[in-house]
Design an enzyme around this catalytic site. Structure first.
Site, PDB file in Angstrom:
ATOM      1  CG  ASN A 107      -1.756   1.206   1.370  1.00 44.70           C
ATOM      2  OD1 ASN A 107      -1.875   1.981   0.430  1.00 44.70           O
ATOM      3  ND2 ASN A 107      -2.368   1.388   2.539  1.00 44.70           N
TER       4      ASN A 107
ATOM      5  CE  LYS B  74      -0.227   3.426   4.621  1.00 47.55           C
ATOM      6  NZ  LYS B  74      -0.211   3.579   6.059  1.00 47.55           N
TER       7      LYS B  74
ATOM      8  CG  HIS C  57      -6.011   1.952   5.026  1.00 45.57           C
ATOM      9  ND1 HIS C  57      -5.628   2.932   5.903  1.00 45.57           N
ATOM     10  CD2 HIS C  57      -4.979   1.095   4.922  1.00 45.57           C
ATOM     11  CE1 HIS C  57      -4.386   2.671   6.320  1.00 45.57           C
ATOM     12  NE2 HIS C  57      -3.975   1.562   5.741  1.00 45.57           N
TER      13      HIS C  57
ATOM     14  CD  GLU D 290      -3.102   5.640   6.466  1.00 47.58           C
ATOM     15  OE1 GLU D 290      -3.061   5.680   5.228  1.00 47.58           O
ATOM     16  OE2 GLU D 290      -2.164   5.183   7.165  1.00 47.58           O
TER      17      GLU D 290
ATOM     18  CD  GLU E   1      -3.636  -2.351   7.472  1.00 51.09           C
ATOM     19  OE1 GLU E   1      -2.469  -2.486   7.095  1.00 51.09           O
ATOM     20  OE2 GLU E   1      -4.331  -1.389   7.161  1.00 51.09           O
TER      21      GLU E   1
ATOM     22  N   GLY F   5       2.292   2.376  10.925  1.00 52.10           N
ATOM     23  CA  GLY F   5       3.301   3.427  10.817  1.00 52.10           C
ATOM     24  C   GLY F   5       4.001   3.769  12.122  1.00 52.10           C
TER      25      GLY F   5
ATOM     26  CB  SER G 258       4.769  -1.716  12.329  1.00 56.37           C
ATOM     27  OG  SER G 258       4.452  -0.360  12.579  1.00 56.37           O
TER      28      SER G 258
ATOM     29  CG  LEU H  82      -2.420  -3.780   3.929  1.00 57.53           C
ATOM     30  CD1 LEU H  82      -2.220  -3.617   2.435  1.00 57.53           C
ATOM     31  CD2 LEU H  82      -3.899  -3.619   4.258  1.00 57.53           C
TER      32      LEU H  82
ATOM     33  N   GLY I 146       2.704  -1.057   4.404  1.00 54.27           N
ATOM     34  CA  GLY I 146       2.738   0.349   4.018  1.00 54.27           C
ATOM     35  C   GLY I 146       4.166   0.823   3.834  1.00 54.27           C
TER      36      GLY I 146
HETATM   37  P1  PGA Z   1       2.607   0.412   7.751  1.00 53.27           P
HETATM   38  O1  PGA Z   1       1.174   0.658   7.086  1.00 53.27           O
HETATM   39  O2  PGA Z   1       3.152  -0.870   7.175  1.00 53.27           O
HETATM   40  O3  PGA Z   1       3.432   1.615   7.330  1.00 53.27           O
HETATM   41  O4  PGA Z   1       2.424   0.325   9.212  1.00 53.27           O
HETATM   42  C1  PGA Z   1       0.302  -0.408   6.843  1.00 53.27           C
HETATM   43  C2  PGA Z   1      -0.966   0.099   6.242  1.00 53.27           C
HETATM   44  O5  PGA Z   1      -1.397   1.214   6.567  1.00 53.27           O
HETATM   45  O6  PGA Z   1      -1.596  -0.582   5.416  1.00 53.27           O
END
Ligand code: PGA
Length: 239
Positions: A14, A16, A94, A96, A164, A170, A204, A223, A225
């Site tokens: 992802n 973003k 998601h 976000e 998640e 993050g 993470s 998944l 990020g």
């Molecule tokens: P991250 O994000 O791996 O940076 O923690 C995962 C996500 O938001 O899908």
């Protein structure tokens, strides 16, 4: 629609709101295409056509889709349009988008239905906040997100779930291996129909923890990020 049972693990990048043409070219020059796993790259939608997918295991994904089918909805992209661009997977719900763009379970349900009707596999993202976790509300939150977000048309062959925890996204924090396992098992028990769903873990994930996470029986992939933007990290994760 892709046959999910062709793959034992799924790794979904992802990006973003990151990436540009130069980044994409460098990324696909370096991407390990020999992985036996299903690898999905979800760039910002405008770059979907630049994803160097292959027939076997590298696919384009989208980060969101409109809940509408067509019409006067400026700025939206429909599931039919994503299918037209050979998109095979799409993230839905998601955190976000739930937090910053008022994504509701009702919208999510419509989006999942539109995707399935256009042969795209929705990846429904669910997860609890830190406060909800501290108040022992995790199961309640996940149950509500699933019960209100998954339409009747969904089944284990056309829909994937990604757990998640919001506090892990993050932040560099992750639940323990045992906690991830317990929560994935609980998700499968929320409803009998969920028993055979593929469930990914996100939050993470990096090359130093991905192996241990993927070895958990109840985890069908990740998944990713931040670490998906670093091609060496991502190559290590998918291998
Ligand atoms: P991250 O994000 O791996 O940076 O923690 C995962 C996500 O938001 O899908």
């Amino acid at each position: 629609m892709l046959n999910l049972s062709n793959f034992s693990s799924f790794f979904v990048a992802n990006w973003k709101l990151n990436g540009n043409m130069a980044f994409i070219n460098d990324y696909f020059d370096a991407l390990n295409t020999k992985s036996q796993n299903c690898v999905v790259v979800c760039p910002p939608s405008i770059y979907i056509d630049k994803i160097k997918k292959n027939q076997k295991n590298i696919f384009a994904g989208a980060q969101d889709v409109s809940k509408f089918i067509s019409g006067a909805f400026t700025g939206e992209l429909s599931a039919e349009m994503l299918n037209d661009m050979d998109v095979k997977f799409c993230l839905v719900g998601h955190s976000e988008r739930r937090q910053n763009f008022n994504e509701t379970n009702d919208n999510i349900k419509l989006k999942i239905g539109n995707l399935i009707n256009n042969n795209i596999i929705p990846i429904l993202c669910i997860g609890e906040s830190l406060e909800e976790k501290q108040n022992n509300k995790t199961t309640e939150v996940l149950t509500k997100q699933i019960k209100e977000g998954i339409p009747k048309i969904s089944n284990n062959e056309n829909t994937i779930i990604a757990y998640e925890p919001i506090w892990a996204i993050g932040t560099g924090l992750t639940p323990t291996i045992n906690e991830i396992d317990q929560i994935h098992i609980k998700i499968k028990k929320i409803d009998d129909s969920l028993n055979n769903y593929k469930i990914l873990y996100g939050g993470s994930v990096k090359s130093s923890n991905s192996k241990a996470i993927n070895e958990i029986d109840s985890v069908d992939g990740c998944l990713i990020g931040g670490a998906s933007l670093k091609i060496e990290e991502f190559n290590n994760i998918i291998s």
